[in-house]
Design a protein around this motif. Structure first.
Motif, PDB file in Angstrom:
ATOM      1  N   MET A 154       0.857  -1.314   0.181  1.00 17.45           N
ATOM      2  CA  MET A 154      -0.097   0.044  -0.206  1.00 17.45           C
ATOM      3  C   MET A 154       0.919   1.277   0.082  1.00 17.45           C
ATOM      4  SD  MET A 154      -3.129   0.937   0.059  1.00 17.45           S
ATOM      5  CE  MET A 154      -4.635   1.459   0.924  1.00 17.45           C
ATOM      6  N   SER A 155       0.982   1.981  -1.025  1.00 19.53           N
ATOM      7  CA  SER A 155       1.410   3.376  -1.326  1.00 19.53           C
ATOM      8  C   SER A 155       0.872   4.540  -0.693  1.00 19.53           C
ATOM      9  CB  SER A 155       1.974   3.255  -2.666  1.00 19.53           C
ATOM     10  OG  SER A 155       2.657   4.754  -2.994  1.00 19.53           O
ATOM     11  N   SER A 156       1.450   5.387  -0.297  1.00 18.21           N
ATOM     12  CA  SER A 156       0.752   6.691   0.085  1.00 18.21           C
ATOM     13  C   SER A 156       0.632   7.664  -0.895  1.00 18.21           C
ATOM     14  CB  SER A 156       1.762   7.308   1.452  1.00 18.21           C
ATOM     15  OG  SER A 156       2.878   7.715   0.762  1.00 18.21           O
ATOM     16  N   HIS A 157       1.164   7.336  -2.185  1.00 16.90           N
ATOM     17  CA  HIS A 157       1.126   8.234  -3.395  1.00 16.90           C
ATOM     18  C   HIS A 157       0.065   7.555  -4.288  1.00 16.90           C
ATOM     19  CE1 HIS A 157       5.123   9.047  -1.774  1.00 16.90           C
ATOM     20  NE2 HIS A 157       4.997  10.232  -2.429  1.00 16.90           N
ATOM     21  N   LYS A 158      -0.778   8.537  -4.858  1.00 18.96           N
ATOM     22  CA  LYS A 158      -1.468   8.175  -5.820  1.00 18.96           C
ATOM     23  C   LYS A 158      -1.287   9.146  -7.073  1.00 18.96           C
ATOM     24  CE  LYS A 158      -3.838   5.391  -2.676  1.00 18.96           C
ATOM     25  NZ  LYS A 158      -3.009   4.546  -2.277  1.00 18.96           N
ATOM     26  N   ILE A 159      -1.424   8.419  -8.205  1.00 20.21           N
ATOM     27  CA  ILE A 159      -1.186   9.288  -9.334  1.00 20.21           C
ATOM     28  C   ILE A 159      -2.403   9.135 -10.264  1.00 20.21           C
ATOM     29  CG2 ILE A 159       0.086   9.427 -11.400  1.00 20.21           C
ATOM     30  CD1 ILE A 159       2.295   8.136 -10.159  1.00 20.21           C
ATOM     31  N   GLY A 160      -2.769  10.740 -10.829  1.00 27.36           N
ATOM     32  CA  GLY A 160      -4.017  10.601 -11.653  1.00 27.36           C
ATOM     33  C   GLY A 160      -3.619  11.372 -12.856  1.00 27.36           C
ATOM     34  N   PHE A 161      -4.404  10.920 -13.843  1.00 27.51           N
ATOM     35  CA  PHE A 161      -4.035  11.300 -15.143  1.00 27.51           C
ATOM     36  C   PHE A 161      -5.342  12.036 -15.868  1.00 27.51           C
ATOM     37  CE2 PHE A 161      -1.252   7.999 -14.561  1.00 27.51           C
ATOM     38  CZ  PHE A 161      -0.015   8.653 -15.121  1.00 27.51           C
ATOM     39  N   ASP A 162      -5.412  13.257 -16.565  1.00 30.26           N
ATOM     40  CA  ASP A 162      -6.355  13.646 -17.201  1.00 30.26           C
ATOM     41  C   ASP A 162      -6.075  13.997 -18.596  1.00 30.26           C
ATOM     42  OD1 ASP A 162      -8.618  15.239 -18.246  1.00 30.26           O
ATOM     43  OD2 ASP A 162      -8.195  16.979 -17.220  1.00 30.26           O
ATOM     44  N   PHE A 163      -6.359  12.852 -19.451  1.00 28.12           N
ATOM     45  CA  PHE A 163      -6.198  12.828 -20.832  1.00 28.12           C
ATOM     46  C   PHE A 163      -7.259  13.678 -21.623  1.00 28.12           C
ATOM     47  CE2 PHE A 163      -3.984   9.044 -19.482  1.00 28.12           C
ATOM     48  CZ  PHE A 163      -2.726   9.144 -19.820  1.00 28.12           C
ATOM     49  N   GLY A 164      -6.815  14.850 -22.030  1.00 29.10           N
ATOM     50  CA  GLY A 164      -7.978  15.639 -23.103  1.00 29.10           C
ATOM     51  C   GLY A 164      -7.500  15.760 -24.256  1.00 29.10           C
ATOM     52  N   ALA A 165      -8.425  16.126 -25.060  1.00 27.77           N
ATOM     53  CA  ALA A 165      -8.133  16.170 -26.486  1.00 27.77           C
ATOM     54  C   ALA A 165      -6.984  17.154 -26.887  1.00 27.77           C
ATOM     55  CB  ALA A 165      -9.376  16.562 -27.302  1.00 27.77           C
ATOM     56  N   ALA A 166      -7.028  18.164 -26.249  1.00 30.81           N
ATOM     57  CA  ALA A 166      -5.839  19.285 -26.609  1.00 30.81           C
ATOM     58  C   ALA A 166      -4.750  19.341 -25.577  1.00 30.81           C
ATOM     59  CB  ALA A 166      -6.301  20.710 -26.458  1.00 30.81           C
ATOM     60  N   ASN A 167      -4.911  19.047 -24.337  1.00 30.89           N
ATOM     61  CA  ASN A 167      -4.077  19.114 -23.183  1.00 30.89           C
ATOM     62  C   ASN A 167      -4.392  18.099 -22.293  1.00 30.89           C
ATOM     63  OD1 ASN A 167      -2.263  21.746 -23.838  1.00 30.89           O
ATOM     64  ND2 ASN A 167      -4.302  22.694 -23.647  1.00 30.89           N
ATOM     65  N   SER A 168      -3.085  17.766 -21.443  1.00 32.73           N
ATOM     66  CA  SER A 168      -3.378  16.800 -20.288  1.00 32.73           C
ATOM     67  C   SER A 168      -2.673  17.177 -19.184  1.00 32.73           C
ATOM     68  CB  SER A 168      -2.855  15.443 -20.812  1.00 32.73           C
ATOM     69  OG  SER A 168      -3.215  14.726 -22.091  1.00 32.73           O
ATOM     70  N   LEU A 169      -3.154  16.741 -17.901  1.00 33.15           N
ATOM     71  CA  LEU A 169      -2.759  16.882 -16.783  1.00 33.15           C
ATOM     72  C   LEU A 169      -2.430  15.777 -16.020  1.00 33.15           C
ATOM     73  CD1 LEU A 169      -5.168  19.728 -15.600  1.00 33.15           C
ATOM     74  CD2 LEU A 169      -2.840  20.155 -16.120  1.00 33.15           C
ATOM     75  N   VAL A 170      -1.096  15.864 -15.126  1.00 28.37           N
ATOM     76  CA  VAL A 170      -0.797  14.717 -14.411  1.00 28.37           C
ATOM     77  C   VAL A 170      -0.763  15.209 -12.917  1.00 28.37           C
ATOM     78  CG1 VAL A 170       0.866  13.009 -14.038  1.00 28.37           C
ATOM     79  CG2 VAL A 170       0.493  13.779 -16.272  1.00 28.37           C
ATOM     80  N   SER A 171      -1.302  14.514 -12.058  1.00 27.31           N
ATOM     81  CA  SER A 171      -1.493  15.030 -10.606  1.00 27.31           C
ATOM     82  C   SER A 171      -1.053  13.733  -9.784  1.00 27.31           C
ATOM     83  CB  SER A 171      -2.647  15.147 -10.200  1.00 27.31           C
ATOM     84  OG  SER A 171      -3.656  14.687 -10.249  1.00 27.31           O
ATOM     85  N   TYR A 172      -0.579  14.328  -8.463  1.00 30.77           N
ATOM     86  CA  TYR A 172      -0.441  12.963  -7.492  1.00 30.77           C
ATOM     87  C   TYR A 172      -0.603  13.605  -6.293  1.00 30.77           C
ATOM     88  CZ  TYR A 172       3.803  15.653  -6.309  1.00 30.77           C
ATOM     89  OH  TYR A 172       4.892  16.542  -5.943  1.00 30.77           O
TER      90      TYR A 172
END
Length: 64
Positions: free
Chosen positions: A4-22
């Motif tokens: 179990m990690s305390s880090h979670k990663i999220g991706f938002d793949f958009g048509a023009a731009n994307s974001l990566v968060s943790y």
């Protein structure tokens, strides 16, 4: 064994731009993408140019 990690990663793949968060210790952080200036949005482009793979701004600049 389950890890179990305390880090979670999220991706938002958009048509023009994307974001990566943790998520770290309950706080949300956005990865910063370094190009000409530091930005949080990454252009959602990949271009294959011969043997090279261009991603983000480099891909956008190749096709414009």
């Amino acid at each position: 064994m389950y890890f179990m990690s305390s880090h979670k990663i999220g991706f938002d793949f958009g048509a023009a731009n994307s974001l990566v968060s943790y998520l770290e210790n309950g706080e949300l952080h956005l990865f910063e993408y370094e190009s000409k200036n530091i930005q949080k949005q990454i252009p959602s482009l990949i271009v294959y140019d011969g043997d090279r793979k261009l991603i983000g701004d480099a891909a956008r600049n190749k096709i414009i």
